[in-house]
Design a protein around this motif. Structure first.
Motif, mmCIF file in Angstrom:
data_model
loop_
_atom_site.group_PDB
_atom_site.id
_atom_site.type_symbol
_atom_site.label_atom_id
_atom_site.label_comp_id
_atom_site.label_asym_id
_atom_site.label_seq_id
_atom_site.Cartn_x
_atom_site.Cartn_y
_atom_site.Cartn_z
ATOM 1 N N HIS A 1 0.792 -1.370 -0.104
ATOM 2 C CA HIS A 1 0.077 0.062 -0.109
ATOM 3 C C HIS A 1 0.846 1.520 -0.026
ATOM 4 N N GLU A 2 2.050 1.555 0.582
ATOM 5 C CA GLU A 2 2.801 2.576 0.843
ATOM 6 C C GLU A 2 3.351 2.684 -0.662
ATOM 7 N N ARG B 1 0.152 11.147 3.163
ATOM 8 C CA ARG B 1 -1.158 11.620 2.907
ATOM 9 C C ARG B 1 -1.492 12.877 2.661
ATOM 10 N N SER C 1 -0.795 7.073 6.337
ATOM 11 C CA SER C 1 0.100 6.873 5.375
ATOM 12 C C SER C 1 1.151 8.334 5.617
ATOM 13 N N VAL D 1 -5.413 2.956 5.719
ATOM 14 C CA VAL D 1 -4.133 2.954 5.148
ATOM 15 C C VAL D 1 -3.864 4.352 4.706
ATOM 16 N N THR E 1 2.699 5.926 -2.914
ATOM 17 C CA THR E 1 3.793 6.804 -3.425
ATOM 18 C C THR E 1 3.708 7.167 -4.879
#
Length: 192
Positions: free
Chosen positions: A113-114, A140, A137, A133, A118
């Motif tokens: 997810h990160e 975000r 983050s 998420v 990105t």
């Protein structure tokens, strides 16, 4: 994670923890293969009989774009998409696209997810991500949630252990701090 691990830390301050983050789609497989003792993951409809799970929350799937694209007022469904390579979010996204009769252009795929967020923040396209998420983050502030006529769905998030490990003191202690009664948690195990 802090809310889940804090009671364990309070009750057992000397327990050594090795925390892995990354591809949530593989968390249950790592657990089932004995490479992890405890997992927090999105729960599929069918849970292997070898695992016990306890739902801790539900999170909606949301669409996000880089804040720069929002400023240009580019419709989210007209943009290329950045999607997970596999897993429950990808399955939900594919189902959502079919329900809207959309054949999306996929600009990029990510294994976590990160990484996905990105790529979205860099302007590769619109992402579909669990709201939970997004809220935690590190990128975000460079993203903005975009409204859609319908949402891609929700994910049940839960804690998971192997049934066979419930007798181990550390696993029993970790499982005990996730007992139902807080945050509408519920225990279930659905054999596959």
């Amino acid at each position: 994670m802090p809310d889940l691990l804090a009671p364990l830390r309070t009750a057992h301050p000397r327990v050594r923890i090795s925390l892995r983050t990354g591809d949530a789609a593989s968390a249950l497989a790592l657990l089932d293969q004995g490479e992890a003792d405890f997992a927090v993951a999105a729960l599929p409809d069918r849970i292997p009989a070898t695992l016990l799970t306890r739902q801790i929350t539900l999170t909606p799937l949301v669409l996000v774009q880089a804040a720069a694209l929002i400023a240009k007022q580019v419709p989210a469904l007209d943009e290329p998409f950045v999607l997970p390579r596999q897993g429950l979010v990808r399955t939900a996204a594919d189902h959502w696209f079919r329900s809207l009769r959309i054949h999306p252009h996929i600009a990029a795929e990510a294994d976590g997810h990160e990484a996905l967020l990105t790529l979205v923040a860099l302007g590769y396209g619109t992402g579909i991500i669990p709201d939970l998420v997004l809220q935690y983050s590190g990128v975000r502030t460079r993203l903005q949630q975009v409204p859609t006529p319908t949402h891609p769905g929700k994910l049940a998030i839960g804690v998971c252990i192997r049934r066979a490990d419930l007798h181990r003191p550390l696993i029993a202690a970790a499982w005990a701090v996730t007992q139902p009664g807080q945050d509408n948690r519920s225990e279930h195990a659905t054999p596959s």
